[in-house]
Enzyme design. Structure first.
Site, PDB file in Angstrom:
ATOM      1  N   LYS A   1      49.178  91.560 113.285  1.00 24.77           N
ATOM      2  CA  LYS A   1      49.151  90.112 113.102  1.00 24.77           C
ATOM      3  C   LYS A   1      47.751  89.546 113.335  1.00 24.77           C
ATOM      4  O   LYS A   1      47.214  88.805 112.500  1.00 24.77           O
ATOM      5  CB  LYS A   1      50.131  89.447 114.064  1.00 24.77           C
ATOM      6  CG  LYS A   1      50.049  87.925 114.097  1.00 24.77           C
ATOM      7  CD  LYS A   1      50.682  87.342 115.356  1.00 24.77           C
ATOM      8  CE  LYS A   1      49.920  87.731 116.604  1.00 24.77           C
ATOM      9  NZ  LYS A   1      50.413  87.074 117.828  1.00 24.77           N
TER      10      LYS A   1
ATOM     11  N   SER B   1      48.788  84.284 120.509  1.00 26.94           N
ATOM     12  CA  SER B   1      47.713  84.603 119.565  1.00 26.94           C
ATOM     13  C   SER B   1      48.161  84.089 118.207  1.00 26.94           C
ATOM     14  O   SER B   1      48.971  84.715 117.527  1.00 26.94           O
ATOM     15  CB  SER B   1      47.463  86.121 119.503  1.00 26.94           C
ATOM     16  OG  SER B   1      47.012  86.588 120.745  1.00 26.94           O
TER      17      SER B   1
ATOM     18  N   LYS C   1      40.136  84.523 119.918  1.00 23.52           N
ATOM     19  CA  LYS C   1      41.060  85.639 120.136  1.00 23.52           C
ATOM     20  C   LYS C   1      41.093  86.575 118.934  1.00 23.52           C
ATOM     21  O   LYS C   1      41.189  87.801 119.086  1.00 23.52           O
ATOM     22  CB  LYS C   1      42.465  85.108 120.424  1.00 23.52           C
ATOM     23  CG  LYS C   1      43.523  86.195 120.627  1.00 23.52           C
ATOM     24  CD  LYS C   1      43.163  87.143 121.782  1.00 23.52           C
ATOM     25  CE  LYS C   1      44.118  88.340 121.868  1.00 23.52           C
ATOM     26  NZ  LYS C   1      45.469  87.974 122.304  1.00 23.52           N
TER      27      LYS C   1
END
Length: 308
Positions: free
Chosen positions: A252, A109, A184
């Site tokens: 994140k 990711s 994503k």
């Protein structure tokens, strides 16, 4: 542009490389080994390679060595900074070893702009790069029940489908380089809000004197039910916070979403208050020293806010 090879991918003619063998990456590489593919791996901590070596994988001494030995190299790392180092900036990076027409597939990711940079560098070296992050957690990685969001050249993604379908049961081509990572990030925005909502629902159910297993069963078949609830609802109740994906990765991914829209210069800025709030709650989990447990442990933050 056409696909990198005119022949289809099979275990007999395709050598696979894998860099990043953590909770997700290790399980995904094992699926390719079980399907009969030759897999060469690189691990920054070689001791973590033993389970895959026992299944027939070979160990290389650098990312570049993996690339030199293989036709397709998959990576599954923690952060965009890891991807940049392993792919681009190390003296023994993957791009220094990739042969012409070979392919890099990034399941991390990561950041859409980094994916575009990697794709451009790969093309300069007559190679290909695909960004293909996944959603499904550790259970999905082991069983192949994952969604894969692919960005890059459509023909190359189509050529990769025999491998991608081993790793995930739903593969969607999203567009050019970076599109997989953008998908994503949007997925993480939904997942982060869903984790918070599920956790608050469970906290409220307990406060109201409800049996939480009974509550979970009552709502899972209705509009409030979700795949996330199926995967993590009972684990939350049991206090099982083993990571399917680290809590720090939620920070994140949500952070990339919030920062990307805040820093946009070429399009209208989108305000996402829910994503920003979810990021702050997950940041609290990490700040409490729990970044390496599962993101579903966000319920502990909700409980601490309520003095529990």
């Amino acid at each position: 542009m056409g696909s990198p090879y005119p022949t289809p991918i099979t275990p007999d003619n395709t050598r696979i490389g894998w860099v990043g063998i953590g909770v997700m990456g290790g399980a995904m590489a094992a699926r390719l080994l079980s399907a009969g593919y030759s897999v060469t791996i690189y691990a920054r901590s070689p001791s973590k390679a033993h389970p895959l070596l026992s299944q027939g994988a070979r160990l290389a001494d650098s990312p570049a060595s993996v690339a030199r030995l293989c036709d397709i190299v998959f990576i599954m790392l923690g952060h965009p900074s890891d991807v940049r180092q392993i792919v681009l900036t190390r003296t023994d990076s993957i791009l220094t070893g990739l042969k012409p027409n070979s392919v890099l597939v990034d399941h991390t990711s990561s950041h859409p702009e980094l994916a575009k940079e990697i794709s451009a560098s790969a093309r300069e070296n007559n190679c290909w790069a695909v960004d293909a992050p996944v959603s499904g957690g550790d259970v999905g990685a082991r069983t192949g029940n994952m969604a894969i969001f692919a960005g890059g050249d459509r023909a190359v993604v189509s050529w990769l489908l025999p491998l991608l379908h081993i790793l995930g049961n739903r593969v969607t081509y999203m567009g050019g380089p970076g599109s997989g990572h953008s998908c994503k990030i949007a997925n993480a925005i939904v997942a982060g809000g869903s984790f918070v909502g599920l956790s608050e629902g469970l906290v409220f159910a307990r406060w109201a004197g409800l049996n939480r297993e009974q509550w979970l069963e009552a709502v899972r078949g209705g509009p409030a039910g979700s795949r996330l609830m199926e995967l993590f609802g009972q684990r939350i109740i049991d206090g099982d916070f083993k990571p399917g994906g680290f809590a720090e990765y939620m920070v994140k991914d949500l952070g990339m979403g919030v920062q990307t829209v805040e820093g946009a210069k070429d399009r209208e800025v989108v305000v996402m208050p829910g994503a920003a709030l979810s990021k702050e709650l997950f940041t609290g989990l990490v700040a409490n020293g729990e970044g390496k447990i599962g993101g579903h442990a966000i319920i502990t933050v909700i409980e601490r806010i309520n003095g529990n």
